[in-house]
Design a protein around this motif. Structure first.
Motif, PDB file in Angstrom:
ATOM      1  N   THR A 266      37.205  19.211 -91.822  1.00 35.44           N
ATOM      2  CA  THR A 266      37.448  19.563 -89.937  1.00 35.44           C
ATOM      3  C   THR A 266      37.220  17.729 -89.413  1.00 35.44           C
ATOM      4  N   ALA A 267      36.049  17.280 -89.674  1.00 38.74           N
ATOM      5  CA  ALA A 267      35.238  16.492 -89.458  1.00 38.74           C
ATOM      6  C   ALA A 267      36.607  15.102 -89.602  1.00 38.74           C
ATOM      7  N   SER A 268      37.261  15.655 -90.624  1.00 39.78           N
ATOM      8  CA  SER A 268      37.904  14.291 -90.919  1.00 39.78           C
ATOM      9  C   SER A 268      39.662  14.930 -90.734  1.00 39.78           C
ATOM     10  N   ASN A 269      39.960  15.643 -90.039  1.00 41.79           N
ATOM     11  CA  ASN A 269      41.379  16.076 -90.128  1.00 41.79           C
ATOM     12  C   ASN A 269      41.721  16.002 -88.479  1.00 41.79           C
ATOM     13  N   PRO A 270      41.878  15.312 -87.877  1.00 40.10           N
ATOM     14  CA  PRO A 270      42.153  15.603 -86.457  1.00 40.10           C
ATOM     15  C   PRO A 270      43.250  16.667 -85.815  1.00 40.10           C
TER      16      PRO A 270
ATOM     17  N   ARG B 179      43.684  19.843 -87.409  1.00 38.25           N
ATOM     18  CA  ARG B 179      42.886  20.849 -87.368  1.00 38.25           C
ATOM     19  C   ARG B 179      41.823  20.950 -86.140  1.00 38.25           C
ATOM     20  N   LEU B 180      41.198  19.849 -86.316  1.00 40.53           N
ATOM     21  CA  LEU B 180      40.323  19.349 -85.200  1.00 40.53           C
ATOM     22  C   LEU B 180      40.629  19.277 -83.812  1.00 40.53           C
ATOM     23  N   LYS B 181      41.931  19.384 -83.458  1.00 41.96           N
ATOM     24  CA  LYS B 181      42.826  19.403 -82.375  1.00 41.96           C
ATOM     25  C   LYS B 181      43.135  20.931 -82.316  1.00 41.96           C
TER      26      LYS B 181
END
Length: 161
Positions: free
Chosen positions: A7-11, A13-15
């Motif tokens: 999640t930390a490197s997937n914008p 998914r984070l959004k």
């Protein structure tokens, strides 16, 4: 085998997580606002003279044991007879409830607040906000802030990618 991006490197998914948290915060905020509005609304209701019909101490048990004073009263608004049986106040001790009961004896006159749109709705005391209202409001604000932060982090992450 390729592992999915965290999640930390997937914008994206984070959004999405940020929007979900923000939406949850908005739902909690609407709930908090409607609860507070309902309580504060009773302060603006007109009052009527009421007569106590009955009063008694009722034991209520659940997680905790407490004694509540239940009061039945009648009042009249615009010639129409109204009435109400309300749980008035609760106490952790029976003696405390008995002391409150002494203030609400049958035949005693008291003032009630009634809803002018629905005169059958009434309260003995206008409500005020309490710690639960403050907690729910704070929870809504924290959720909204966390949601906005996740969305901001996703935008930063997408800009650097």
């Amino acid at each position: 085998m390729r592992r999915p991006a965290s999640t930390a490197s997937n914008p994206a998914r984070l959004k999405l997580i940020g929007f979900r948290i923000l939406l949850l915060g908005l739902v909690v905020l609407v709930f908090a606002f409607s609860r507070a509005w309902g309580k504060l609304e009773t302060r603006r209701w007109p009052t009527a003279d009421a007569t106590v019909v009955f009063s008694e101490v009722v034991e209520r048990s659940g997680k905790t044991r407490e004694w509540c004073v239940q009061v039945g009263y009648r009042y009249s608004v615009a010639g129409g007879r109204q009435g109400g049986a309300k749980r008035w106040e609760c106490s952790a001790s029976r003696a405390g409830a008995e002391a409150k009961l002494a203030q609400m004896q049958p035949g005693q006159h008291l003032e009630v607040h009634y809803d002018p749109a629905r005169p059958e709705r009434s309260v003995l005391q206008a409500a005020s906000l309490d710690a639960i209202d403050a907690f729910i409001g704070a929870l809504a604000l924290v959720l909204a802030a966390v949601g906005f932060d996740r969305i901001r982090q996703a935008r930063k992450l997408a800009a650097t990618a």
